[in-house]
Design a protein around this motif. Structure first.
Motif, PDB file in Angstrom:
ATOM      1  N   HIS A 211      32.964  73.756  26.326  1.00  7.63           N
ATOM      2  CA  HIS A 211      34.260  74.129  25.762  1.00  7.63           C
ATOM      3  C   HIS A 211      35.237  74.424  26.894  1.00  7.63           C
ATOM      4  CE1 HIS A 211      33.065  75.330  21.377  1.00  7.63           C
ATOM      5  NE2 HIS A 211      32.835  74.062  21.658  1.00  7.63           N
ATOM      6  N   THR A 212      36.381  73.768  26.865  1.00 11.66           N
ATOM      7  CA  THR A 212      37.393  73.939  27.902  1.00 11.66           C
ATOM      8  C   THR A 212      37.927  75.372  27.889  1.00 11.66           C
ATOM      9  OG1 THR A 212      38.015  71.657  27.375  1.00 11.66           O
ATOM     10  CG2 THR A 212      39.425  72.860  28.895  1.00 11.66           C
ATOM     11  N   ALA A 213      38.089  75.941  29.071  1.00 11.41           N
ATOM     12  CA  ALA A 213      38.553  77.332  29.183  1.00 11.41           C
ATOM     13  C   ALA A 213      40.068  77.403  29.075  1.00 11.41           C
ATOM     14  CB  ALA A 213      38.073  77.934  30.495  1.00 11.41           C
ATOM     15  N   ILE A 214      40.595  76.934  27.948  1.00 16.48           N
ATOM     16  CA  ILE A 214      42.019  77.070  27.637  1.00 16.48           C
ATOM     17  C   ILE A 214      42.175  78.301  26.755  1.00 16.48           C
ATOM     18  CG2 ILE A 214      44.006  76.023  26.491  1.00 16.48           C
ATOM     19  CD1 ILE A 214      42.876  73.297  27.138  1.00 16.48           C
ATOM     20  N   ALA A 220      35.289  82.186  23.632  1.00 17.43           N
ATOM     21  CA  ALA A 220      34.709  83.383  23.025  1.00 17.43           C
ATOM     22  C   ALA A 220      33.973  83.059  21.731  1.00 17.43           C
ATOM     23  CB  ALA A 220      35.798  84.418  22.760  1.00 17.43           C
ATOM     24  N   TYR A 221      34.456  82.064  20.966  1.00 17.61           N
ATOM     25  CA  TYR A 221      33.863  81.684  19.689  1.00 17.61           C
ATOM     26  C   TYR A 221      33.615  80.182  19.705  1.00 17.61           C
ATOM     27  CZ  TYR A 221      35.743  86.245  18.453  1.00 17.61           C
ATOM     28  OH  TYR A 221      36.042  87.586  18.443  1.00 17.61           O
ATOM     29  N   HIS A 222      32.370  79.810  19.471  1.00 16.30           N
ATOM     30  CA  HIS A 222      32.013  78.399  19.557  1.00 16.30           C
ATOM     31  C   HIS A 222      31.859  77.804  18.147  1.00 16.30           C
ATOM     32  CE1 HIS A 222      31.671  78.573  23.921  1.00 16.30           C
ATOM     33  NE2 HIS A 222      31.054  79.727  23.777  1.00 16.30           N
ATOM     34  N   TRP A 226      29.890  82.608  11.677  1.00 13.20           N
ATOM     35  CA  TRP A 226      29.284  83.930  11.548  1.00 13.20           C
ATOM     36  C   TRP A 226      29.762  84.872  12.659  1.00 13.20           C
ATOM     37  CZ3 TRP A 226      25.681  86.598  14.675  1.00 13.20           C
ATOM     38  CH2 TRP A 226      25.118  87.742  14.096  1.00 13.20           C
ATOM     39  N   PHE A 227      29.990  84.347  13.855  1.00 16.48           N
ATOM     40  CA  PHE A 227      30.445  85.170  14.971  1.00 16.48           C
ATOM     41  C   PHE A 227      31.878  85.665  14.764  1.00 16.48           C
ATOM     42  CE2 PHE A 227      27.032  83.048  17.439  1.00 16.48           C
ATOM     43  CZ  PHE A 227      26.399  84.183  17.916  1.00 16.48           C
ATOM     44  N   GLN A 228      32.745  84.778  14.279  1.00 13.20           N
ATOM     45  CA  GLN A 228      34.156  85.125  14.202  1.00 13.20           C
ATOM     46  C   GLN A 228      34.444  85.941  12.952  1.00 13.20           C
ATOM     47  OE1 GLN A 228      35.742  81.165  14.360  1.00 13.20           O
ATOM     48  NE2 GLN A 228      35.634  80.861  12.164  1.00 13.20           N
ATOM     49  N   THR A 229      35.534  86.680  12.999  1.00 11.86           N
ATOM     50  CA  THR A 229      35.884  87.569  11.893  1.00 11.86           C
ATOM     51  C   THR A 229      36.323  86.783  10.666  1.00 11.86           C
ATOM     52  OG1 THR A 229      36.552  89.267  13.477  1.00 11.86           O
ATOM     53  CG2 THR A 229      37.372  89.482  11.221  1.00 11.86           C
ATOM     54  N   THR A 230      37.138  85.760  10.853  1.00 15.91           N
ATOM     55  CA  THR A 230      37.755  85.033   9.752  1.00 15.91           C
ATOM     56  C   THR A 230      36.877  83.871   9.282  1.00 15.91           C
ATOM     57  OG1 THR A 230      38.922  83.648  11.349  1.00 15.91           O
ATOM     58  CG2 THR A 230      40.046  85.628  10.586  1.00 15.91           C
ATOM     59  N   THR A 231      37.338  83.193   8.225  1.00 19.42           N
ATOM     60  CA  THR A 231      36.577  82.057   7.691  1.00 19.42           C
ATOM     61  C   THR A 231      36.743  80.803   8.544  1.00 19.42           C
ATOM     62  OG1 THR A 231      38.413  81.397   6.251  1.00 19.42           O
ATOM     63  CG2 THR A 231      36.794  82.932   5.338  1.00 19.42           C
ATOM     64  N   ALA A 232      37.833  80.725   9.334  1.00 24.15           N
ATOM     65  CA  ALA A 232      38.091  79.525  10.131  1.00 24.15           C
ATOM     66  C   ALA A 232      38.794  79.913  11.427  1.00 24.15           C
ATOM     67  CB  ALA A 232      38.937  78.519   9.348  1.00 24.15           C
ATOM     68  N   ARG A 233      38.814  78.995  12.370  1.00 21.93           N
ATOM     69  CA  ARG A 233      39.482  79.212  13.645  1.00 21.93           C
ATOM     70  C   ARG A 233      40.996  79.149  13.465  1.00 21.93           C
ATOM     71  NH1 ARG A 233      35.898  77.669  18.002  1.00 21.93           N
ATOM     72  NH2 ARG A 233      37.612  76.827  19.238  1.00 21.93           N
ATOM     73  N   PRO A 234      41.771  79.745  14.379  1.00 19.52           N
ATOM     74  CA  PRO A 234      43.223  79.539  14.351  1.00 19.52           C
ATOM     75  C   PRO A 234      43.541  78.046  14.476  1.00 19.52           C
ATOM     76  CG  PRO A 234      42.642  81.287  15.886  1.00 19.52           C
ATOM     77  CD  PRO A 234      41.365  80.636  15.479  1.00 19.52           C
ATOM     78  N   PHE A 235      44.650  77.650  13.880  1.00 17.62           N
ATOM     79  CA  PHE A 235      44.975  76.226  13.913  1.00 17.62           C
ATOM     80  C   PHE A 235      45.104  75.707  15.342  1.00 17.62           C
ATOM     81  CE2 PHE A 235      48.044  72.720  14.007  1.00 17.62           C
ATOM     82  CZ  PHE A 235      47.377  71.818  13.202  1.00 17.62           C
ATOM     83  N   LEU A 236      45.624  76.518  16.246  1.00 19.92           N
ATOM     84  CA  LEU A 236      45.765  76.082  17.633  1.00 19.92           C
ATOM     85  C   LEU A 236      44.437  75.671  18.243  1.00 19.92           C
ATOM     86  CD1 LEU A 236      48.284  78.636  19.211  1.00 19.92           C
ATOM     87  CD2 LEU A 236      48.658  76.205  18.784  1.00 19.92           C
ATOM     88  N   PHE A 237      43.354  76.302  17.803  1.00 22.96           N
ATOM     89  CA  PHE A 237      42.043  76.046  18.399  1.00 22.96           C
ATOM     90  C   PHE A 237      41.090  75.332  17.447  1.00 22.96           C
ATOM     91  CE2 PHE A 237      43.809  79.529  20.877  1.00 22.96           C
ATOM     92  CZ  PHE A 237      43.579  79.083  22.177  1.00 22.96           C
ATOM     93  N   GLN A 238      41.651  74.593  16.487  1.00 22.43           N
ATOM     94  CA  GLN A 238      40.809  73.753  15.648  1.00 22.43           C
ATOM     95  C   GLN A 238      40.168  72.651  16.494  1.00 22.43           C
ATOM     96  OE1 GLN A 238      39.599  73.789  12.782  1.00 22.43           O
ATOM     97  NE2 GLN A 238      40.885  74.981  11.397  1.00 22.43           N
ATOM     98  N   PHE A 239      38.981  72.216  16.089  1.00 21.13           N
ATOM     99  CA  PHE A 239      38.282  71.165  16.823  1.00 21.13           C
ATOM    100  C   PHE A 239      39.024  69.834  16.718  1.00 21.13           C
ATOM    101  CE2 PHE A 239      34.745  74.087  15.574  1.00 21.13           C
ATOM    102  CZ  PHE A 239      34.510  74.573  16.854  1.00 21.13           C
ATOM    103  N   GLU A 240      38.769  68.970  17.703  1.00 22.40           N
ATOM    104  CA  GLU A 240      39.482  67.688  17.757  1.00 22.40           C
ATOM    105  C   GLU A 240      39.275  66.848  16.508  1.00 22.40           C
ATOM    106  OE1 GLU A 240      37.890  68.429  22.033  1.00 22.40           O
ATOM    107  OE2 GLU A 240      37.181  68.680  19.969  1.00 22.40           O
ATOM    108  N   ASP A 241      38.054  66.892  15.926  1.00 17.87           N
ATOM    109  CA  ASP A 241      37.782  66.071  14.736  1.00 17.87           C
ATOM    110  C   ASP A 241      38.130  66.795  13.436  1.00 17.87           C
ATOM    111  OD1 ASP A 241      35.815  67.940  14.845  1.00 17.87           O
ATOM    112  OD2 ASP A 241      34.131  66.548  14.768  1.00 17.87           O
ATOM    113  N   ARG A 242      38.837  67.930  13.550  1.00 19.45           N
ATOM    114  CA  ARG A 242      39.305  68.647  12.362  1.00 19.45           C
ATOM    115  C   ARG A 242      40.815  68.863  12.413  1.00 19.45           C
ATOM    116  NH1 ARG A 242      35.399  66.930  10.744  1.00 19.45           N
ATOM    117  NH2 ARG A 242      33.620  67.925   9.722  1.00 19.45           N
ATOM    118  N   GLY A 243      41.516  68.001  13.152  1.00 17.80           N
ATOM    119  CA  GLY A 243      42.970  68.044  13.191  1.00 17.80           C
ATOM    120  C   GLY A 243      43.555  68.879  14.307  1.00 17.80           C
TER     121      GLY A 243
END
Length: 451
Positions: A211-214, A220-222, A226-243
């Protein structure tokens, strides 16, 4: 090799006791064998005859006795020199010759080897299942199987370690608005594949896919909700194959560690890799795992501080640079500037990140700047953790890399309940306002777990 230094008063009786026990065992074996032979002999119709089988048995027993006695003598001879205590140093005694410098260098030059008795392969699993729906026309309410993540690590040696994340997830993929893959079909992705060498706290080197250190969130969250507080990642850090719009993954090498700074707690990260795929339209894997579409390599430099005076605080920034080469289009210089300030403790969480994605079309004066940020707050109250997040991103409609993003902003509010140490239930409401599209209200109920 360790040498016994027991006094003779304790060693010699021990040897005698050992030899006596062995002789006693031999004598018992011999008497038992003779008694058995006598009984068998008494059962014979002719008492004066000894069969050939009896003779052979007796001969084997005698040979076994001789072997056991020889073994006792050998053990006594081996123990005797080690048990003798060196006499008090006298005028004629000479000390052992010192180990030569050449022998010491030869011993230290032996490369580190894998100890199979200490190497431990660890496997940890993560998953989630979500019931979700929203008010956007054409969308349906559905149960969705999230990523099934197998996290594998191994201590190859004291200095070398390996880790990987093997993820099973359903399609289709969404790459900058381009859909690929079939609906409801699972595929397998190796999201992380990394071997690391740790020289000391100041220098650690890794090679593979990572994971790029941007910013902060991406490292911090891969791949586990289960690790993260919310149901999904912030949009800025969505995976490449999820938009997502960032190069979340990189295939290359990285170096990271501490910077001598005392109580300031400075750290550095330096990365060089293939960068993101730049061919358009993007219908293939956006992460260049095997072949790079050009010789130019992307690089990223990140610095952050964890001051000892404020436990849980981390502030830092990163600079990412790449060169994209779309088909039948001028090359695009890509620069990503990110900064973060987070404060995380077991009972409290406050995340803040902002970044700018800058795309400059080479040979022209056109420059596209896409700003974005999010802030997230949560507080642990027993088994419950209520949270709030607001996120914002604003991309031009003529942006050359992700024209589908445009303006997206809105709040999210939710509640996480830790049902056990391994299971978390989350209920989250999202409101998203978009440019040229109707606002969307969404509700999600998720169970995340580890095993």
């Amino acid at each position: 090799m360790k040498v016994s230094t027991l006094p003779p008063s304790r060693v010699l009786p021990a040897l005698e006791l050992t030899g006596w026990r062995v002789r006693r065992r031999i004598l018992s074996l011999l008497l038992g064998s003779l008694a058995t032979a006598t009984i068998l002999h008494a059962q014979q119709p002719k008492p004066g005859d000894v069969t050939a089988a009896d003779k052979q048995t007796l001969q084997l027993l005698l040979q076994r006795v001789d072997q056991l006695e020889a073994r006792v003598r050998q053990l006594e001879a081996e123990r005797q020199p080690a048990a003798v205590v060196s006499p008090a140093p006298g005028p004629t005694q000479k000390s052992a010759p010192p180990v030569s410098e050449a022998e010491q260098q030869a011993e230290s030059a032996v490369p580190e080897r894998m100890d199979l008795s200490k190497t431990l392969l660890r496997l940890r699993g993560f998953g989630d299942i979500t019931l979700h729906g929203d008010t956007r026309k054409g969308n349906t309410t559905a149960f969705t199987l999230g990523q099934l993540n197998l996290f594998v690590t191994s201590d190859i040696s004291e200095k070398f370690k390996f880790l990987s994340e093997i993820v099973f997830e359903g399609g289709p993929d969404n790459i900058y608005g381009v859909t690929r893959g079939e609906i409801n079909t699972f595929s397998v992705d190796v999201e992380r594949y990394l071997i690391q060498y740790s020289y000391n706290d100041y220098l650690n080197v890794g090679a593979g896919r990572f994971h790029t250190a941007i910013g902060y969130y991406n490292t911090a969250y891969h791949h586990s909700t289960w690790f993260q507080t919310t149901t999904a990642r912030p949009f800025l850090f969505q995976f490449e194959d999820r938009g997502g719009i960032l190069p979340i993954h990189t295939v290359g090498v990285s170096a990271f560690g501490l910077i001598p700074s005392g109580r300031l707690g400075l750290h550095y990260v330096a990365e060089v890799g293939n960068g993101r795929a730049s061919r358009s339209p993007l219908t293939q894997e956006p992460v260049q795992n095997v072949v790079d579409d050009q010789n130019h390599k992307a690089f990223n430099l990140a610095l952050f501080a964890r001051p000892e005076a404020i436990r849980g605080l981390q502030v830092g920034f990163s600079v990412y640079r790449d060169l994209l080469a779309p088909i039948n289009s001028p090359r695009i210089g890509e620069t990503i500037l990110a900064a973060h300030a987070v404060f995380v403790r077991p009972q409290f969480e406050w995340l803040n990140e902002a970044l700018v994605v800058r795309h400059a079309i080479l040979g022209t004066s056109q420059v596209f700047n896409t700003p974005g940020f999010y802030t997230q707050f949560s507080r642990q109250l027993g088994y419950f953790r209520p949270y709030f997040r607001y996120q914002y991103i604003n991309a031009s409609g003529t942006e050359p890399v992700f024209p589908d993003v445009r303006l997206r902003q809105g709040p999210s509010v939710g509640l996480r309940y830790d049902a056990s140490e391994s299971v978390a239930l989350k209920l989250q409401y999202d409101y998203t306002a978009s440019r040229a599209r109707a606002a969307k209200n969404a509700l999600a109920l998720q169970i995340g777990f580890t095993f």
